[in-house]
Design a protein around this motif. Structure first.
Motif, short mmCIF file in Angstrom:
data_model
loop_
_atom_site.label_atom_id
_atom_site.label_comp_id
_atom_site.label_asym_id
_atom_site.label_seq_id
_atom_site.Cartn_x
_atom_site.Cartn_y
_atom_site.Cartn_z
N GLU A 116 -28.49 16.95 2.76
CA GLU A 116 -27.66 17.57 3.76
C GLU A 116 -27.94 19.08 3.74
O GLU A 116 -28.38 19.67 2.70
CB GLU A 116 -26.15 17.50 3.20
CG GLU A 116 -25.14 17.96 3.79
CD GLU A 116 -23.70 17.84 3.26
OE1 GLU A 116 -23.48 17.67 1.80
OE2 GLU A 116 -22.69 17.85 4.07
N TYR B 159 -25.62 25.61 1.99
CA TYR B 159 -24.15 24.87 1.97
C TYR B 159 -23.05 25.67 1.79
O TYR B 159 -22.83 26.23 0.67
CB TYR B 159 -24.04 23.71 1.19
CG TYR B 159 -23.07 22.65 1.27
CD1 TYR B 159 -23.10 22.03 2.81
CD2 TYR B 159 -22.28 22.30 0.47
CE1 TYR B 159 -21.97 21.26 3.03
CE2 TYR B 159 -21.23 21.39 0.92
CZ TYR B 159 -21.22 21.00 2.11
OH TYR B 159 -19.98 20.22 2.32
N LYS C 1 -21.01 14.28 10.84
CA LYS C 1 -20.18 13.87 9.70
C LYS C 1 -18.88 13.30 9.84
O LYS C 1 -18.12 14.15 10.72
CB LYS C 1 -20.19 14.86 8.48
CG LYS C 1 -19.74 14.79 7.29
CD LYS C 1 -19.98 15.92 6.29
CE LYS C 1 -19.61 15.82 4.90
NZ LYS C 1 -20.00 16.97 4.03
N PHE D 41 -15.67 17.33 4.37
CA PHE D 41 -15.44 17.59 2.58
C PHE D 41 -14.25 18.50 2.47
O PHE D 41 -14.44 19.68 2.38
CB PHE D 41 -16.72 17.99 2.35
CG PHE D 41 -16.85 18.14 0.70
CD1 PHE D 41 -16.07 17.54 -0.25
CD2 PHE D 41 -17.51 19.35 0.18
CE1 PHE D 41 -16.03 17.72 -1.46
CE2 PHE D 41 -17.58 19.44 -0.90
CZ PHE D 41 -16.81 19.06 -1.88
N CYS E 244 -22.85 12.63 2.97
CA CYS E 244 -22.16 13.13 1.48
C CYS E 244 -20.91 12.55 1.51
O CYS E 244 -20.87 11.51 1.26
CB CYS E 244 -22.17 14.81 1.52
SG CYS E 244 -22.08 15.07 0.03
N TYR E 245 -19.93 13.23 1.92
CA TYR E 245 -18.65 12.78 1.65
C TYR E 245 -18.39 11.50 2.31
O TYR E 245 -17.44 10.90 2.00
CB TYR E 245 -17.49 13.74 2.24
CG TYR E 245 -16.11 13.81 1.40
CD1 TYR E 245 -15.99 14.03 0.19
CD2 TYR E 245 -14.93 13.65 2.40
CE1 TYR E 245 -14.82 13.99 -0.18
CE2 TYR E 245 -13.58 13.76 1.95
CZ TYR E 245 -13.49 13.69 0.41
OH TYR E 245 -12.41 14.00 -0.13
N ARG F 116 -17.78 8.23 0.30
CA ARG F 116 -16.67 7.99 -0.63
C ARG F 116 -15.95 6.86 0.24
O ARG F 116 -14.97 6.47 -0.59
CB ARG F 116 -15.85 9.27 -0.90
CG ARG F 116 -16.42 10.05 -1.89
CD ARG F 116 -15.47 11.22 -2.36
NE ARG F 116 -15.91 12.15 -3.22
CZ ARG F 116 -16.04 11.92 -4.47
NH1 ARG F 116 -15.37 10.90 -4.97
NH2 ARG F 116 -16.60 12.88 -5.40
N ALA G 92 -24.84 16.59 -0.88
CA ALA G 92 -24.96 17.97 -1.39
C ALA G 92 -23.74 17.99 -2.43
O ALA G 92 -22.97 18.64 -2.10
CB ALA G 92 -24.90 18.97 -0.84
N PHE G 93 -23.70 17.23 -3.36
CA PHE G 93 -22.69 17.14 -4.41
C PHE G 93 -22.74 18.23 -5.28
O PHE G 93 -23.56 19.21 -5.09
CB PHE G 93 -22.47 15.69 -5.17
CG PHE G 93 -21.77 14.79 -4.68
CD1 PHE G 93 -21.95 14.32 -3.26
CD2 PHE G 93 -20.97 14.03 -5.45
CE1 PHE G 93 -21.27 13.26 -2.85
CE2 PHE G 93 -20.28 12.92 -4.92
CZ PHE G 93 -20.25 12.43 -3.49
N ASN G 94 -21.51 18.54 -6.20
CA ASN G 94 -21.67 19.99 -6.67
C ASN G 94 -21.42 19.71 -8.31
O ASN G 94 -21.49 18.40 -8.69
CB ASN G 94 -20.23 20.60 -6.10
CG ASN G 94 -19.26 19.57 -6.28
OD1 ASN G 94 -18.33 19.32 -7.35
ND2 ASN G 94 -18.74 19.03 -5.14
N THR H 138 -17.90 17.38 -9.03
CA THR H 138 -17.96 15.94 -8.47
C THR H 138 -19.49 15.32 -8.68
O THR H 138 -19.35 13.81 -8.87
CB THR H 138 -17.17 15.80 -7.20
OG1 THR H 138 -18.25 16.44 -6.44
CG2 THR H 138 -16.04 16.25 -7.11
N TYR I 129 -22.88 27.86 -3.88
CA TYR I 129 -22.47 26.36 -3.80
C TYR I 129 -23.71 25.73 -4.94
O TYR I 129 -24.73 25.60 -4.27
CB TYR I 129 -22.26 25.59 -2.54
CG TYR I 129 -21.93 24.21 -2.71
CD1 TYR I 129 -20.59 23.81 -2.54
CD2 TYR I 129 -22.94 23.23 -2.91
CE1 TYR I 129 -20.36 22.37 -2.74
CE2 TYR I 129 -22.41 21.94 -2.83
CZ TYR I 129 -21.08 21.54 -2.81
OH TYR I 129 -20.88 20.23 -2.86
O1 LIG Z 1 -17.60 14.16 -2.26
C1 LIG Z 1 -18.19 15.00 -3.09
O2 LIG Z 1 -17.44 15.19 -4.30
C2 LIG Z 1 -18.97 15.79 -2.46
C3 LIG Z 1 -19.22 15.87 -1.20
C4 LIG Z 1 -20.01 16.90 -0.47
O3 LIG Z 1 -20.47 17.86 -1.15
C5 LIG Z 1 -20.21 17.06 1.11
O4 LIG Z 1 -19.49 16.27 1.55
O5 LIG Z 1 -20.78 17.81 1.02
#
Ligand SMILES: O=C(O)CCC(=O)C(=O)O
Length: 269
Positions: free
Chosen positions: A46, A52, A115, A119, A156-157, A160, A181-183, A186, A219
Motif C-alpha cells: 500500500e 503513508y 480502497k 482506515f 489493507c483495512y 478486516r 501498511a499496518f502499524n 494493530t 507512520y
Molecule cells: O486495520 C488496521 O489495523 C490497519 C489498516 C491500515 O493501516 C490501512 O488501512 O492502511
C-alpha cells in the motif's frame, strides 16, 4: 483455459521514502528481480510511491494513468508478470482515493481498485488515523483472472471485512491480495491473524505486502520482517487448494437457507 497448478508469487516489502522517484525506481528494480527468480505474479505494498499518512496524500496524488502507473505498466510488460501495484494516492475529479492498479504481462491495465473501507480508527494513547478526512472510498469489488487463478483485490483495512473475502471466494477467487501498511499497534495484534482468518474461512490463499518498517517515518509500518527489503517467494498450489476444499467441503455445507452474504453490486466479475 489452461491453468497452472502451481506458480511463484513474490511479495515485495518495499522501502518507501519521501522521494517518489526513488520509490518508483526501487519498485521497478525489485519487480525485475522477482521476475528473474521466476515469479509470475508480483505484489507491492500500500502507498508504495509515497509515505503513508493523510498529510502526504494530496502532495503525492496522481491521476491514473500517470507517472507511477506508467512505471508499473512498463515493469509488468518488461518482465511479463501480473503486477498488483500496491496502491497510490489517486486524484480524480477533485477527490482523492487510495487506489490499487493491476497490470497484466503485456502491460495492460486490468483493473483499478479503490480502497472500499477507509482506515478510520482511534485507539487512545496509541493511534488515531482518519483516512476519511482526506480520501473518498471506492464502491466496487475488484477481481481479475490470470493464467493461474482468479484473484480478489483489497487494500489493507479492507482485509478486516470478512464479507468481502467471502464474496470474492464465492465468486471463484482462489487468491486474495491485500497491499497493506499496518502499524505498530494493530500490526502485532492483527496482521497475521486477519490473514489466517480470511484464508481459513474461505479456503483461499492470501498475500499481503507492507512497506518496510522505518522507525523515522511519521507512520511506522509494522512490515513483518527484520530486513529492509525482502522479496518472499511462495507458491500457491491450486491442486492442494482443491483438495482442501474437497476434504473440508464448507462451500457445499453452507446453510444458504438460513444466512447469506450477497453483493449489492451487479456486474462485478
Ligand atoms: O486495520 C488496521 O489495523 C490497519 C489498516 C491500515 O493501516 C490501512 O488501512 O492502511
Amino acid at each position: 483455459m489452461f491453468v497452472l497448478s502451481e506458480f511463484r508469487l513474490a511479495v515485495i516489502q518495499l522501502q518507501v521514502t519521501g522521494v517518489k522517484a526513488d520509490n518508483l525506481s526501487r519498485a521497478r528494480r525489485l519487480v525485475k528481480e522477482a521476475a528473474g527468480q521466476g515469479s509470475r505474479l508480483v505484489l507491492l505494498p500500500e502507498c508504495f510511491n509515497s509515505p503513508y499518512g493523510t498529510s502526504f496524500f494530496s502532495t503525492y496524488a496522481e491521476r491514473i494513468p500517470g507517472e507511477s502507473t506508467q512505471v508499473l505498466s512498463e515493469a509488468a510488460r518488461e518482465n511479463q508478470v501480473y503486477l498488483v501495484g500496491g496502491s497510490i494516492p489517486e486524484e480524480d475529479d477533485g477527490k482523492l482515493y487510495n487506489s490499487c492498479t493491476v497490470f497484466g504481462p503485456n502491460g495492460e491495465l486490468i483493473l483499478k481498485h479503490r480502497k472500499i473501507h477507509l482506515f478510520d480508527i482511534d485507539i487512545p494513547g496509541k493511534i488515531r488515523f482518519q483516512e476519511s478526512e482526506i480520501l473518498s472510498p471506492g464502491n466496487s469489488l475488484s477481481m481479475f483472472d490470470t493464467a493461474f487463478c482468479k484473484v480478489g483485490v483489497g487494500i489493507c483495512y479492507d482485509m478486516r471485512f470478512a464479507e468481502l473475502a467471502q464474496l470474492y471466494s464465492r465468486k471463484g477467487c482462489q487468491l486474495l491480495v491485500y497491499p497493506g501498511a499496518f502499524n505498530m499497534t494493530t500490526g502485532p495484534a492483527h496482521w497475521e491473524l486477519l490473514q489466517r482468518g480470511r484464508a481459513l474461512d474461505n479456503q483461499v490463499y492470501i498475500a499481503t505486502a507492507s512497506p518496510a518498517r522505518d522507525e523515522t517515518a511519521s507512520y511506522v509500518a509494522w512490515g513483518h520482517t527484520a530486513r529492509v527489503i525482502v522479496i518472499k517467494p511462495f507458491f500457491p498450489d491450486l491442486q492442494y487448494l482443491a483438495g482442501v476444499r474437497q476434504q473440508i467441503p464448507i462451500t457445499a455445507q453452507r446453510r444458504d437457507d438460513l444466512y447469506t452474504v450477497t453483493s449489492v453490486q451487479e456486474g462485478s466479475s
